[in-house]
Structure formats: C-alpha cells, structure tokens
Design a protein around this motif. Structure first.
Motif, short mmCIF file in Angstrom:
data_model
loop_
_atom_site.label_atom_id
_atom_site.label_comp_id
_atom_site.label_asym_id
_atom_site.label_seq_id
_atom_site.Cartn_x
_atom_site.Cartn_y
_atom_site.Cartn_z
N PHE A 211 32.05 31.28 56.07
CA PHE A 211 31.12 31.86 55.06
C PHE A 211 29.66 31.98 56.09
CE2 PHE A 211 30.80 31.17 50.36
CZ PHE A 211 32.14 30.95 50.06
N ALA A 212 29.43 31.05 56.89
CA ALA A 212 28.41 31.32 57.79
C ALA A 212 28.49 32.62 58.65
CB ALA A 212 28.29 30.20 59.02
N ALA A 213 29.59 33.10 58.96
CA ALA A 213 29.73 34.30 59.60
C ALA A 213 29.35 35.64 58.80
CB ALA A 213 31.26 34.49 60.44
N GLU A 214 30.01 35.55 57.63
CA GLU A 214 29.87 36.67 56.60
C GLU A 214 28.52 36.52 55.87
OE1 GLU A 214 30.36 40.24 55.50
OE2 GLU A 214 31.96 39.34 56.63
N LEU A 215 28.06 35.32 55.51
CA LEU A 215 26.76 35.20 54.66
C LEU A 215 26.17 34.04 55.06
CD1 LEU A 215 28.87 34.90 50.98
CD2 LEU A 215 27.85 36.89 52.20
N PRO A 216 25.17 34.54 56.36
CA PRO A 216 24.40 33.51 56.86
C PRO A 216 23.43 32.82 55.92
CG PRO A 216 24.61 35.61 57.84
CD PRO A 216 25.16 35.82 56.63
N GLY A 217 23.37 31.54 56.11
CA GLY A 217 22.46 30.68 55.26
C GLY A 217 23.11 30.11 54.15
N SER A 218 24.36 30.44 53.90
CA SER A 218 25.09 29.84 52.82
C SER A 218 25.25 28.31 53.06
CB SER A 218 26.45 30.47 52.69
OG SER A 218 27.03 30.61 53.64
N ARG A 219 25.21 27.68 51.71
CA ARG A 219 25.20 26.02 51.87
C ARG A 219 26.64 25.57 51.06
NH1 ARG A 219 21.35 24.20 48.66
NH2 ARG A 219 20.67 26.06 48.19
N LEU A 220 27.52 24.99 51.93
CA LEU A 220 28.70 24.38 51.12
C LEU A 220 28.72 22.91 51.09
CD1 LEU A 220 29.53 27.37 52.39
CD2 LEU A 220 31.99 26.42 52.31
N ARG A 221 29.17 22.41 50.15
CA ARG A 221 28.94 20.82 50.01
C ARG A 221 30.60 20.22 49.26
NH1 ARG A 221 24.52 18.66 46.67
NH2 ARG A 221 25.79 16.60 46.74
N ARG A 222 30.93 19.23 50.05
CA ARG A 222 32.06 18.58 49.40
C ARG A 222 31.71 17.91 48.12
NH1 ARG A 222 32.96 17.36 54.75
NH2 ARG A 222 35.03 18.03 56.00
N ARG A 223 32.53 17.97 47.32
CA ARG A 223 32.46 17.23 45.90
C ARG A 223 33.37 16.59 45.37
NH1 ARG A 223 27.09 18.51 43.89
NH2 ARG A 223 26.57 20.62 44.58
N LEU A 224 33.08 15.44 44.31
CA LEU A 224 34.14 14.72 43.74
C LEU A 224 34.94 15.91 43.00
CD1 LEU A 224 32.64 11.43 42.78
CD2 LEU A 224 34.53 12.08 44.53
N CYS A 225 35.93 15.57 42.27
CA CYS A 225 36.79 16.30 41.45
C CYS A 225 37.35 17.25 42.24
CB CYS A 225 36.02 16.98 40.30
SG CYS A 225 34.93 15.96 39.64
N PHE A 226 37.98 16.89 43.52
CA PHE A 226 38.62 18.08 44.47
C PHE A 226 37.98 19.20 44.54
CE2 PHE A 226 41.36 15.20 41.76
CZ PHE A 226 41.86 14.26 42.67
N ARG A 227 36.96 19.40 44.62
CA ARG A 227 36.07 20.52 44.60
C ARG A 227 35.12 20.66 45.67
NH1 ARG A 227 39.95 21.26 41.51
NH2 ARG A 227 39.93 22.24 39.52
N TYR A 228 34.64 21.84 46.16
CA TYR A 228 33.42 22.12 47.02
C TYR A 228 32.81 23.03 46.39
CZ TYR A 228 35.33 26.80 48.36
OH TYR A 228 35.69 27.84 48.47
N THR A 229 31.35 23.18 46.64
CA THR A 229 30.46 24.18 45.92
C THR A 229 29.98 24.93 47.13
OG1 THR A 229 28.69 22.64 46.01
CG2 THR A 229 30.06 22.96 44.03
N ALA A 230 29.70 26.19 47.03
CA ALA A 230 29.21 27.01 47.93
C ALA A 230 27.83 27.76 47.36
CB ALA A 230 30.13 28.00 48.44
N VAL A 231 26.68 28.05 47.85
CA VAL A 231 25.78 28.77 47.34
C VAL A 231 25.10 29.58 48.31
CG1 VAL A 231 23.43 28.60 46.25
CG2 VAL A 231 24.84 26.71 46.21
N TRP A 232 25.05 31.14 48.01
CA TRP A 232 24.30 32.02 48.77
C TRP A 232 23.30 32.80 48.36
CZ3 TRP A 232 24.96 37.45 49.80
CH2 TRP A 232 24.03 37.95 50.91
#
Ligand SMILES: C[S@@+](CC[C@H](N)C(=O)[O-])C[C@H]1O[C@@H](n2cnc3c(N)ncnc32)[C@H](O)[C@@H]1O
Length: 238
Positions: A211-232
């Motif tokens: 993500f950082a390489a293609e969409l600089p500034g994106s934020r990824l977070r691990r979450r409960l419920c077997f998921r991660y979230t990403a925002v760009w």
C-alpha cells in the motif's frame, strides 16, 4: 530420549489455533465453533459503521467493489448522489439488485475496475481485496479516485507474525461474545445465498509495504473480527 527443552520463544509465540492438534485447543475450538454457529453475525456488515463514519466530504459518486448482497450500497444510497455496486457473481448481483430496487440512484453491474471511468469520491472494498490482484487494483484506485476522494478497505490477511496471531487469538475469543451481544437468541437456519469466499494470502506487514508503495500516506490497522482496515485519501488538490 532427550527431554524437550523449553525455549523462551515458545511462551512468546502464541499458537496457531486453527492448525493446533493439542487436545485442549481442539476442544476449545469446537466449543467456540458451536457458540459461533448458535450466534452468527456478519463480520463484514459490522464494519459498515466505520465506513459511514469515514466518508469523504464530496459525495457525488460512490463505488462498492464486490458488493455481494448489497447491504453497503443500500446504506450509502442516501449519502451519495449515485452509488454503483459491482460484483462478478450473477447470484450476488441479483440479490443486490433486488435489495436496492427502490433506490433510484443505485446501480449494480459486473464491471471490473479497468472497465470503469472515474472519478469516484468513495471506493469501498469489504472482504474483497484478497480476491483481486493487489498491485493492479491499487493502481486502478489511483486512477479512479477523485482528488479528495477516499478509498476504504475492510480486508483479511493470514495470521503470520506474532502480532497477527495475537490479534487472531483475541478475535477468536471475542467472536462468540460479540455474537451473543448482537444476537442473544440462538439463530434459526440461514436463508441468504452465501457469497463466494477465498482465503487471503498476503500477510498484514506485506500489505502495509505494498500500500505504501502504490498509495503513499495510506493507513492500515489490524482490527478485531479477523479483519484489517485501510484508508487512503487522494491528496491531490481539489
Ligand atoms: C467475501 S464476499 C464480500 C461481499 C460483500 N462485500 C460483503 O461485505 O458482504 C466477496 C465478494 O467479492 C466478489 N468478487 C470477487 N472477485 C471479484 C471481482 N473480480 N470483481 C467483482 N467482484 C468480485 C465475490 O463475488 C463476492 O461477492
């Protein structure tokens, strides 16, 4: 026979609860499975609140890729001038089309990203990105997102690192508890058509790097419920 040596790292690396054959783990897993079956809930729909709290300022066109049964496009309909859901599965498109039949600003199509013309103010993917080619998809997002537009991802990644496994184990324990809170009564049989699923292959740490390489500034977070979230957010000047 040489006695098994205890290694400090054994106590630090949590076990992979899906693969373990330890009898206690197997029993705990089957107990969790039974509880989960009695109180099922959608891990994907659970994140719709997060999506709705993170919408971009401009609300002209929204795109939900892999819209499945259409719950998210229905929720976005009164927040955007036009909402498009895409899914390559005909059954999913039929269910989503039926669900949004009364919503004049919603369309459901089979388009792939490279067939679409932007710009979109919002592009969402819930449990879909691991079905797609990651780098090609992120490049399409750059092309399609309007300046100031936002890409919101709810994704899955295999538990590989110690941190992944800690989140996985915590999610496994939290899962039935959340189910009991959301649906205190044991569930009847499910009637909705099940959507196509796939196991994720790209670990969280690698996703962060790509993500950082293609969409600089994106934020990824691990979450409960077997998921991660990403925002760009596309920071080009509006
Ligand atoms: C796990 S389901 C998630 C569905 C929905 N987003 C949700 O949260 O309920 C993954 C969906 O992605 C769709 N899908 C997979 N590959 C796709 C592609 N290349 N283009 C469009 N949809 C795709 C599948 O048909 C399926 O409906």
């Amino acid at each position: 026979m040489e006695p098994k040596r205890f290694r400090i790292s054994d106590s630090l690396v949590p076990m992979d609860i899906r693969a373990s054959t330890n009898p206690m783990t197997v029993r705990a897993r089957s107990c969790l499975d039974r509880l989960n079956a009695r109180h099922p809930w959608s891990h994907n729909d659970h994140f719709h609140g997060w999506i709705l709290r993170n919408l971009p300022e401009q609300r002209r066109r929204a795109l939900d890729v892999g819209c499945g049964r259409g719950a998210l496009i229905a929720a976005l309909a009164d927040r955007f001038a036009h909402v498009e859901g895409t899914d390559h599965d005909q059954t999913m498109r039929d269910v989503a089309t039926q669900r949004t039949a009364e919503l004049a600003n919603v369309t459901v199509t089979a388009h792939q990203l490279d067939e679409l013309a932007g710009p979109y103010d919002l592009i969402t993917m819930v449990a879909v990105l691991h079905h797609l080619d990651l780098d090609r998809t992120l490049a399409q997002i750059r092309r399609l997102l309007a300046p100031g537009g936002r890409f919101l991802v709810v994704g899955l990644a295999p538990p590989v690192s110690t941190a992944d496994q800690v989140w996985d184990l915590t999610s496994a324990v939290a899962n039935p508890l959340i189910g009991i809170v959301k649906h205190p009564r044991p569930a009847a049989t499910r009637l909705a058509p099940q959507f196509p699923v796939m196991d994720p292959t790209i670990p969280f740490d690698e996703l962060c790097a790509r993500f950082a390489a293609e969409l600089p500034g994106s934020r990824l977070r691990r979450r409960l419920c077997f998921r991660y979230t990403a925002v760009w957010t596309n920071a080009q000047v509006i």
